[in-house]
Design an enzyme around this catalytic site. Structure first.
Site, PDB file in Angstrom:
ATOM      1  N   MET A  27      28.814 -25.977  30.006  1.00 19.41           N
ATOM      2  CA  MET A  27      30.410 -25.807  29.617  1.00 19.41           C
ATOM      3  C   MET A  27      31.157 -26.015  30.556  1.00 19.41           C
ATOM      4  O   MET A  27      32.487 -25.624  30.933  1.00 19.41           O
ATOM      5  CB  MET A  27      30.666 -24.543  28.981  1.00 19.41           C
ATOM      6  CG  MET A  27      30.209 -24.367  27.534  1.00 19.41           C
ATOM      7  SD  MET A  27      31.027 -23.268  26.408  1.00 19.41           S
ATOM      8  CE  MET A  27      30.930 -21.743  27.312  1.00 19.41           C
ATOM      9  N   LEU A  30      30.649 -25.231  37.100  1.00 19.12           N
ATOM     10  CA  LEU A  30      29.232 -25.335  37.495  1.00 19.12           C
ATOM     11  C   LEU A  30      29.266 -24.104  38.652  1.00 19.12           C
ATOM     12  O   LEU A  30      29.929 -24.094  39.560  1.00 19.12           O
ATOM     13  CB  LEU A  30      28.618 -26.378  37.927  1.00 19.12           C
ATOM     14  CG  LEU A  30      28.938 -27.531  36.725  1.00 19.12           C
ATOM     15  CD1 LEU A  30      28.422 -28.555  37.071  1.00 19.12           C
ATOM     16  CD2 LEU A  30      28.225 -27.106  35.295  1.00 19.12           C
ATOM     17  N   HIS A  31      28.075 -23.186  38.452  1.00 20.09           N
ATOM     18  CA  HIS A  31      27.875 -22.370  39.887  1.00 20.09           C
ATOM     19  C   HIS A  31      26.277 -22.626  39.936  1.00 20.09           C
ATOM     20  O   HIS A  31      25.557 -23.532  39.417  1.00 20.09           O
ATOM     21  CB  HIS A  31      28.022 -20.990  39.325  1.00 20.09           C
ATOM     22  CG  HIS A  31      27.505 -20.469  38.040  1.00 20.09           C
ATOM     23  ND1 HIS A  31      26.042 -20.100  37.903  1.00 20.09           N
ATOM     24  CD2 HIS A  31      28.261 -20.127  36.522  1.00 20.09           C
ATOM     25  CE1 HIS A  31      26.076 -20.089  36.587  1.00 20.09           C
ATOM     26  NE2 HIS A  31      27.281 -19.997  35.931  1.00 20.09           N
ATOM     27  N   HIS A  34      23.753 -22.978  36.970  1.00 18.37           N
ATOM     28  CA  HIS A  34      23.495 -24.319  36.313  1.00 18.37           C
ATOM     29  C   HIS A  34      22.591 -25.373  37.392  1.00 18.37           C
ATOM     30  O   HIS A  34      21.769 -26.017  36.954  1.00 18.37           O
ATOM     31  CB  HIS A  34      24.980 -25.016  36.096  1.00 18.37           C
ATOM     32  CG  HIS A  34      25.759 -24.303  35.409  1.00 18.37           C
ATOM     33  ND1 HIS A  34      27.075 -23.551  35.870  1.00 18.37           N
ATOM     34  CD2 HIS A  34      25.788 -23.969  34.052  1.00 18.37           C
ATOM     35  CE1 HIS A  34      27.583 -22.914  34.628  1.00 18.37           C
ATOM     36  NE2 HIS A  34      26.891 -23.209  33.591  1.00 18.37           N
ATOM     37  N   GLY A 144      19.472 -21.125  30.880  1.00 17.51           N
ATOM     38  CA  GLY A 144      19.385 -20.040  31.784  1.00 17.51           C
ATOM     39  C   GLY A 144      19.067 -18.785  31.209  1.00 17.51           C
ATOM     40  O   GLY A 144      19.449 -18.323  29.587  1.00 17.51           O
ATOM     41  N   SER A 182      27.932 -16.377  36.817  1.00 15.51           N
ATOM     42  CA  SER A 182      28.723 -16.552  35.775  1.00 15.51           C
ATOM     43  C   SER A 182      29.765 -17.390  35.874  1.00 15.51           C
ATOM     44  O   SER A 182      30.544 -16.720  36.718  1.00 15.51           O
ATOM     45  CB  SER A 182      28.661 -15.426  34.439  1.00 15.51           C
ATOM     46  OG  SER A 182      29.566 -15.612  33.562  1.00 15.51           O
ATOM     47  N   SER A 183      30.388 -18.389  35.018  1.00 11.26           N
ATOM     48  CA  SER A 183      31.692 -18.678  35.018  1.00 11.26           C
ATOM     49  C   SER A 183      32.641 -17.656  34.924  1.00 11.26           C
ATOM     50  O   SER A 183      33.699 -17.626  35.615  1.00 11.26           O
ATOM     51  CB  SER A 183      31.576 -20.125  34.187  1.00 11.26           C
ATOM     52  OG  SER A 183      30.741 -21.006  34.266  1.00 11.26           O
ATOM     53  N   ARG A 184      32.337 -16.697  34.083  1.00 12.22           N
ATOM     54  CA  ARG A 184      33.344 -15.805  33.864  1.00 12.22           C
ATOM     55  C   ARG A 184      33.459 -14.859  34.873  1.00 12.22           C
ATOM     56  O   ARG A 184      34.424 -13.822  34.965  1.00 12.22           O
ATOM     57  CB  ARG A 184      32.918 -14.735  32.457  1.00 12.22           C
ATOM     58  CG  ARG A 184      32.932 -15.918  31.238  1.00 12.22           C
ATOM     59  CD  ARG A 184      32.837 -15.151  29.978  1.00 12.22           C
ATOM     60  NE  ARG A 184      33.438 -15.876  28.918  1.00 12.22           N
ATOM     61  CZ  ARG A 184      32.465 -16.518  27.967  1.00 12.22           C
ATOM     62  NH1 ARG A 184      31.333 -16.621  28.259  1.00 12.22           N
ATOM     63  NH2 ARG A 184      33.235 -17.198  26.983  1.00 12.22           N
TER      64      ARG A 184
HETATM   65  O1  PAF Z   1      25.536 -21.512  27.691  1.00 12.34           O
HETATM   66  C1  PAF Z   1      26.677 -22.494  27.490  1.00 12.34           C
HETATM   67  O2  PAF Z   1      27.209 -22.608  28.356  1.00 12.34           O
HETATM   68  C2  PAF Z   1      26.666 -22.628  26.332  1.00 12.34           C
HETATM   69  O3  PAF Z   1      26.544 -21.971  25.115  1.00 12.34           O
HETATM   70  C3  PAF Z   1      26.030 -24.079  25.851  1.00 12.34           C
HETATM   71  C4  PAF Z   1      24.563 -23.809  25.776  1.00 12.34           C
HETATM   72  C5  PAF Z   1      26.212 -25.232  26.751  1.00 12.34           C
HETATM   73  C6  PAF Z   1      26.619 -24.455  24.279  1.00 12.34           C
HETATM   74  O4  PAF Z   1      27.836 -24.834  24.490  1.00 12.34           O
END
Ligand code: PAF
Length: 276
Positions: A27, A30-31, A34, A144, A182-184
């Site tokens: 989504m 990116l970190h 990813h 992940g 995590s992006s969050r």
């Molecule tokens: O893990 C994620 O970033 C999302 O749940 C995914 C797998 C890209 C689906 O939108």
């Protein structure tokens, strides 16, 4: 690196570029978690694709869909440096055109844990991931371990619907104090960020008890809860010591166990797990 905005561009690129394909669905924002998946995909395939799509159907109404970070230019720079061949960054209407009405529902294993706290979340994940598998037809897809239940759901989906893709799971990448990337994490205040390493400490405490021979599920859950309670900013949603395949809570651990937890800091919700 080719940036595709439409499904037909992805299909055309795929037809023109043979060899094995690895797909990393993301989504964006990116970190290192990813990027480690992308590096692995780069090492294991001739062609690497990354999708960047903040999938609206996996967010709850009133959730963080609107404020979810979308630093597309920065993400593209990072992916270019890693030698990615194809990035797919579609608009919402490309994935969910008007009159869209088909959703994928995985049953049993989506009910506990994240599924219980986030109704509808896995229906959105399963739907978009099935679409991405159909669009890319890649040989492998990379996810992940941090989202342990998501991995279990996707493996089940691929098995049940006979989707010809190999699911590859990358280890959780952590900050120096153990906080899972995590992006969050970007939502956390400085104080919350400092407090958030308690998730890792709670998992370590339960893992240490397990390694000392503790096999009682209630005891392992209590060890995690006791550690989390030491941090006043942590609002615990759940702690779990579950069967890694069925995700049902275990009374007595015989083989493996998935230790997992979900904790809120203010409005930010963090999850983490250890697979033992
Ligand atoms: O893990 C994620 O970033 C999302 O749940 C995914 C797998 C890209 C689906 O939108």
């Amino acid at each position: 690196m080719f940036l595709a905005k439409t499904i037909s561009e992805v299909r055309a690129f795929h037809q023109q570029h043979g060899g094995t394909w690895g797909l990393v669905p993301t989504m964006g924002a990116l970190h290192e978690g990813h990027l480690s998946l992308v590096r692995r995909a780069r090492a294991e395939n001739e062609q690497v694709a990354v999708s960047i799509f903040v999938n609206p159907t996996q967010f709850a109404a009133g959730g963080d869909f609107d404020k979810y970070p979308r630093p597309l230019e920065r993400d593209l720079e990072l992916l270019k440096l890693l030698g990615v061949n194809l990035v797919f960054a579609p608009a919402n209407a490309e994935i969910y055109p008007p009159n869209f009405q088909t959703y994928v529902t995985v049953e049993g294993i989506t009910l506990p844990l994240e599924g219980a706290m986030r109704p509808g979340h896995f229906r959105g994940v399963a739907t978009v991931v099935t679409k991405l598998f159909n669009i890319f037809q890649s040989d492998r897809a990379y996810f992940g371990q941090k989202d342990a239940q998501q991995v279990a759901v996707i493996k089940q989906l691929v098995q049940d619907l006979n989707i010809p893709v190999e699911i590859v799971v990358g280890e959780t990448v952590r900050e120096a104090d153990g906080l899972a990337m995590s992006s969050r994490n970007a939502y956390l205040s400085v104080e919350e960020r400092n407090a958030a390493s308690v998730l890792y400490r709670a998992l370590c405490a339960a893992r240490d008890a397990f390694l000392r021979g503790e096999r009682d599920g209630d005891r392992l859950r209590a060890v995690m809860r006791e550690t989390l309670q030491q941090e006043p900013r942590a609002n615990v949603e759940y702690v779990s010591a579950a069967d890694p395949i069925t995700l049902q809570e275990l009374e007595e651990i015989q083989d493996g166990v998935l230790l997992s937890l979900a904790v809120r800091f203010g409005t930010t919700r963090l999850i983490d797990n250890f697979l033992l």
